[in-house]
Write a protein that holds these residues in place. Structure first.
Motif, PDB file in Angstrom:
ATOM      1  N   GLY A 135       0.829  -1.212   0.000  1.00 38.71           N
ATOM      2  CA  GLY A 135       0.000   0.000   0.000  1.00 38.71           C
ATOM      3  C   GLY A 135       0.862   1.260   0.000  1.00 38.71           C
ATOM      4  O   GLY A 135       0.610   2.197  -0.756  1.00 38.71           O
ATOM      5  N   THR A 136       1.901   1.258   0.841  1.00 36.74           N
ATOM      6  CA  THR A 136       2.808   2.415   0.932  1.00 36.74           C
ATOM      7  C   THR A 136       3.446   2.686  -0.425  1.00 36.74           C
ATOM      8  O   THR A 136       3.448   3.814  -0.928  1.00 36.74           O
TER       9      THR A 136
ATOM     10  N   GLU B  36       0.860   3.638  -3.369  1.00 35.57           N
ATOM     11  CA  GLU B  36       0.462   5.058  -3.377  1.00 35.57           C
ATOM     12  C   GLU B  36       1.511   5.906  -4.090  1.00 35.57           C
ATOM     13  O   GLU B  36       1.187   6.794  -4.871  1.00 35.57           O
ATOM     14  N   ARG B  37       2.785   5.629  -3.796  1.00 35.21           N
ATOM     15  CA  ARG B  37       3.860   6.436  -4.407  1.00 35.21           C
ATOM     16  C   ARG B  37       3.956   6.167  -5.903  1.00 35.21           C
ATOM     17  O   ARG B  37       4.122   7.094  -6.697  1.00 35.21           O
TER      18      ARG B  37
ATOM     19  N   ASN C 212       1.641   5.161  -7.783  1.00 34.34           N
ATOM     20  CA  ASN C 212       0.436   5.698  -8.395  1.00 34.34           C
ATOM     21  C   ASN C 212       0.610   7.180  -8.722  1.00 34.34           C
ATOM     22  O   ASN C 212       0.174   7.665  -9.775  1.00 34.34           O
ATOM     23  N   ASP C 213       1.298   7.919  -7.816  1.00 39.34           N
ATOM     24  CA  ASP C 213       1.573   9.339  -8.079  1.00 39.34           C
ATOM     25  C   ASP C 213       2.428   9.492  -9.345  1.00 39.34           C
ATOM     26  O   ASP C 213       2.238  10.415 -10.122  1.00 39.34           O
TER      27      ASP C 213
ATOM     28  N   TYR D  21      -5.405   2.496  -9.735  1.00 37.82           N
ATOM     29  CA  TYR D  21      -4.786   1.694  -8.673  1.00 37.82           C
ATOM     30  C   TYR D  21      -5.897   0.942  -7.954  1.00 37.82           C
ATOM     31  O   TYR D  21      -6.772   1.569  -7.344  1.00 37.82           O
TER      32      TYR D  21
ATOM     33  N   ASP E 284      -8.553  -2.319   0.230  1.00 37.22           N
ATOM     34  CA  ASP E 284      -9.255  -1.032   0.372  1.00 37.22           C
ATOM     35  C   ASP E 284     -10.682  -1.130  -0.176  1.00 37.22           C
ATOM     36  O   ASP E 284     -11.628  -0.593   0.408  1.00 37.22           O
TER      37      ASP E 284
ATOM     38  N   GLU F 271      -9.661   7.376   3.314  1.00 36.98           N
ATOM     39  CA  GLU F 271      -9.115   6.929   2.024  1.00 36.98           C
ATOM     40  C   GLU F 271      -8.102   5.795   2.160  1.00 36.98           C
ATOM     41  O   GLU F 271      -7.536   5.357   1.159  1.00 36.98           O
TER      42      GLU F 271
ATOM     43  N   HIS G 109      -5.032   5.963   3.500  1.00 37.02           N
ATOM     44  CA  HIS G 109      -3.612   6.345   3.471  1.00 37.02           C
ATOM     45  C   HIS G 109      -2.907   5.739   4.689  1.00 37.02           C
ATOM     46  O   HIS G 109      -3.484   5.687   5.769  1.00 37.02           O
TER      47      HIS G 109
END
Ligand code: AP5
Length: 220
Positions: A17-18, A21-22, A24-25, A31, A36, A136, A138
């Motif tokens: 997940g960590t 997220e990165r 995905n940016d 994603y 989730d 969300e 995060h």
């Protein structure tokens, strides 16, 4: 640049997940994190959530037939036409086969699988200190990746909570489930020549750099 149909693989707490997220940016691809999606369904009390909750709370996987349709629908959507990032799916050999079959129908295939490798001891340490944003999802860690303000998400300001399945006895069950049902996918994807293994027991930024390097090479 070539299409990227990416799977993030690894034990609970390995940092999917960590890192997802990165990435995905950077990648700007849809994603899809099944954990989730399922937690959202439980929160909203949908039929999916009702059928998933008891399995999740016990650290078991939800049945393949429940989750396969959820992902197949997303992959077949317009937004996923140029690629996608999957986190937490597939998690069993039947799920991997169903994914291959769905992609084959669309004339596509999984292009890269990133295995984030960490030991069971590290998983227990990490999940014990994890805090998750209620709105969300995060992800933070009280020691390794703390939010700027305790108990509050940096990104959307919502409260940070402890996930129901981050209790010690459930963590052990999730690890056992991973070894039994998900780890066989390492050889499944290795056999196809698309698996890359990354040491996840390092600083999150170092892991991100290595993953970015692999993906840049895969897409060029
Ligand atoms: P899911 O939400 O997918 O859980 P999981 O795979 O167990 O993964 P986690 O979310 O716990 O960990 P992660 O690898 O994302 O690590 P994170 O980045 O948060 O699934 C939950 C449940 O849903 C399952 O048990 C199952 O019941 C059901 N389910 C989901 N998908 C399914 C499927 N396909 N089929 C059937 N059932 C399904 O990091 C963990 C912690 O470590 C954080 O606190 C983070 O800040 C910290 N951290 C991250 N990286 C580092 C680092 N490098 N160094 C130090 N700390 C770090």
């Amino acid at each position: 640049m070539s299409e990227l149909n990416l799977v993030l693989l690894g034990p609970p707490g390995s940092g999917k997940g960590t890192q997802g997220e990165r990435l995905n940016d950077d990648l700007r691809l849809p994603y899809y994190a099944t954990g989730d999606i399922l937690r959202g369904a439980v929160r909203d009390e949908t039929e999916l959530g009702k059928s998933a909750k008891a399995f999740m709370d016990a650290g078991d996987l939800v049945p393949d037939e429940v989750i396969v349709g959820v992902i197949a629908e997303r992959i077949d959507s317009e937004e996923a036409r140029d690629g996608f990032i999957l986190d937490g799916f597939p998690r069993t050999t039947p799920q991997a086969e169903a994914l291959d079959a769905k992609l084959a129908e669309l004339g596509r295939e999984v292009t890269t699988v990133l295995l984030i490798d960490v030991s069971d001891d590290e998983v227990v340490r990490r999940l014990g200190g994890r805090r998750t944003c209620e709105a969300e999802g995060h992800v933070y860690h009280v020691e390794f990746n703390p939010p700027k303000q305790e108990g509050v998400c940096d990104i959307d300001g919502s409260p940070l909570i402890v996930r129901d399945d981050d209790k010690p006895e459930v963590i052990r069950k999730r690890l056992a489930t991973y070894h039994e049902k998900t780890e066989p996918l390492v050889s499944y994807y290795d056999g196809k020549g698309i698996l890359r293994r990354v040491d996840g027991a390092r600083d999150p930024a170092e892991v991100t750099e290595e993953l970015r390097g692999i993906l840049d090479a895969a897409r060029s």
